[in-house]
Motif scaffolding. Structure first.
Motif, PDB file in Angstrom:
ATOM      1  N   GLN A   1     -11.920  13.577 -24.355  1.00  0.00           N
ATOM      2  CA  GLN A   1     -12.994  12.593 -24.328  1.00  0.00           C
ATOM      3  C   GLN A   1     -13.933  12.837 -23.145  1.00  0.00           C
ATOM      4  OE1 GLN A   1     -10.470   9.126 -23.886  1.00  0.00           O
ATOM      5  NE2 GLN A   1     -10.688   8.611 -26.058  1.00  0.00           N
ATOM      6  N   ILE A   2     -15.190  12.454 -23.332  1.00  0.00           N
ATOM      7  CA  ILE A   2     -16.148  12.465 -22.229  1.00  0.00           C
ATOM      8  C   ILE A   2     -16.667  11.048 -22.048  1.00  0.00           C
ATOM      9  CG2 ILE A   2     -18.376  13.316 -21.391  1.00  0.00           C
ATOM     10  CD1 ILE A   2     -17.842  15.892 -22.938  1.00  0.00           C
ATOM     11  N   TRP A   3     -16.496  10.515 -20.834  1.00  0.00           N
ATOM     12  CA  TRP A   3     -16.858   9.136 -20.508  1.00  0.00           C
ATOM     13  C   TRP A   3     -17.940   9.112 -19.432  1.00  0.00           C
ATOM     14  CZ3 TRP A   3     -14.263   4.609 -22.287  1.00  0.00           C
ATOM     15  CH2 TRP A   3     -13.124   4.846 -23.079  1.00  0.00           C
ATOM     16  N   MET A   4     -18.745   8.053 -19.435  1.00  0.00           N
ATOM     17  CA  MET A   4     -19.502   7.736 -18.232  1.00  0.00           C
ATOM     18  C   MET A   4     -18.502   7.402 -17.134  1.00  0.00           C
ATOM     19  SD  MET A   4     -22.665   5.307 -19.385  1.00  0.00           S
ATOM     20  CE  MET A   4     -24.067   5.939 -20.302  1.00  0.00           C
ATOM     21  N   ALA A   5     -18.763   7.885 -15.932  1.00  0.00           N
ATOM     22  CA  ALA A   5     -17.878   7.600 -14.804  1.00  0.00           C
ATOM     23  C   ALA A   5     -18.460   6.484 -13.938  1.00  0.00           C
ATOM     24  CB  ALA A   5     -17.654   8.863 -13.974  1.00  0.00           C
ATOM     25  N   GLU A   6     -19.208   5.614 -14.558  1.00  0.00           N
ATOM     26  CA  GLU A   6     -19.864   4.496 -13.880  1.00  0.00           C
ATOM     27  C   GLU A   6     -20.165   3.448 -14.945  1.00  0.00           C
ATOM     28  OE1 GLU A   6     -24.233   4.345 -12.118  1.00  0.00           O
ATOM     29  OE2 GLU A   6     -22.893   5.466 -10.785  1.00  0.00           O
TER      30      GLU A   6
END
Length: 231
Positions: free
Chosen positions: A75-80
């Motif tokens: 998965q790729i997530w926003m880190a904010e």
């Protein structure tokens, strides 16, 4: 007649197919993509975005904000926490812009469902479950997912995976604010089976190493983390 605009649009669509640029139609407002030098056209109700896997960043041209991103498992997530101001039903905690800058905005469930930029989405229940499994499970995942600064009363986490969860608190369905610095509440895209007025929520606390699973009224306002549709 030769049309530079048509050629430019075809070029942008080619970039879109690479997964790096999402572009809209002809009736949007022009924004500058600093990385390419091209003008991108963004429909008012959508977002042109530039995602950079190399730099782990996402630029949202709706407000030109740049978010860090992180790959966790598949998965790729926003880190904010998301901080885009939708037309209605999103707030800064206690209506202070400084809280939006630090913790992101708080969204009702309906606003959250349409707040993520193009090619990014509000995570489903299964999306959250996969993230928590990669963080070591429900019993220890909170410690792994919480940021190592920003939590009250020594409640900071290890932030081992770079998810950097911040305690944005909430705004209840009566318009009252609660628990800034103590709790993070994140919407999922799933409603509950027993009550259509509520949706599933994932919860982190300054006092716990675990991840909590609960539900809240859709008219409450909670934090949003967007994840990429495909990688």
């Amino acid at each position: 007649m030769f049309s530079f605009k048509i050629v430019l649009k075809e070029l942008l669509c080619a970039l879109f197919l690479t997964g790096l640029v999402a572009c809209g139609g002809d009736n949007g407002v022009s924004q500058r993509d600093d990385s390419s030098g091209f003008d991108l056209e963004c429909p008012e109700e959508e977002a042109c975005v530039v995602y950079s896997p190399k730099d782990n960043t996402l630029k949202d041209f709706r407000d030109n904000r740049v978010y860090p991103t992180v790959k966790i498992g598949n998965q790729i997530w926003m880190a904010e926490n998301l901080s885009y101001k939708v037309k209605s039903n999103s707030w800064c905690y206690e209506d202070k812009s400084s809280n939006c800058d630090k913790y992101g905005r708080l969204y009702t469930w309906a606003a959250a469902a349409k707040s993520c930029p193009t090619n990014w989405r509000l995570p489903s229940d299964s999306d959250w479950s996969a993230l928590i499994e990669n963080a070591g499970g429900f019993s220890l995942g909170g410690e792994v997912l919480k940021s190592f600064t920003g939590w009250n009363e020594n409640g900071n986490g290890l932030d081992t995976l770079g998810f950097s969860a911040m305690p944005g608190g909430n705004r209840d369905n009566m318009g009252r604010y609660h628990l800034l610095g103590f709790y993070a509440f994140f919407w999922s895209s799933e409603t509950t089976n027993s009550d259509s007025t509520q949706a599933i929520v994932y919860r982190l606390s300054n006092e716990e190493s675990s991840v909590g699973l609960s539900r809240d009224y859709k008219e409450s306002a909670l934090s949003v983390r967007c994840m990429k549709d495909d990688i």
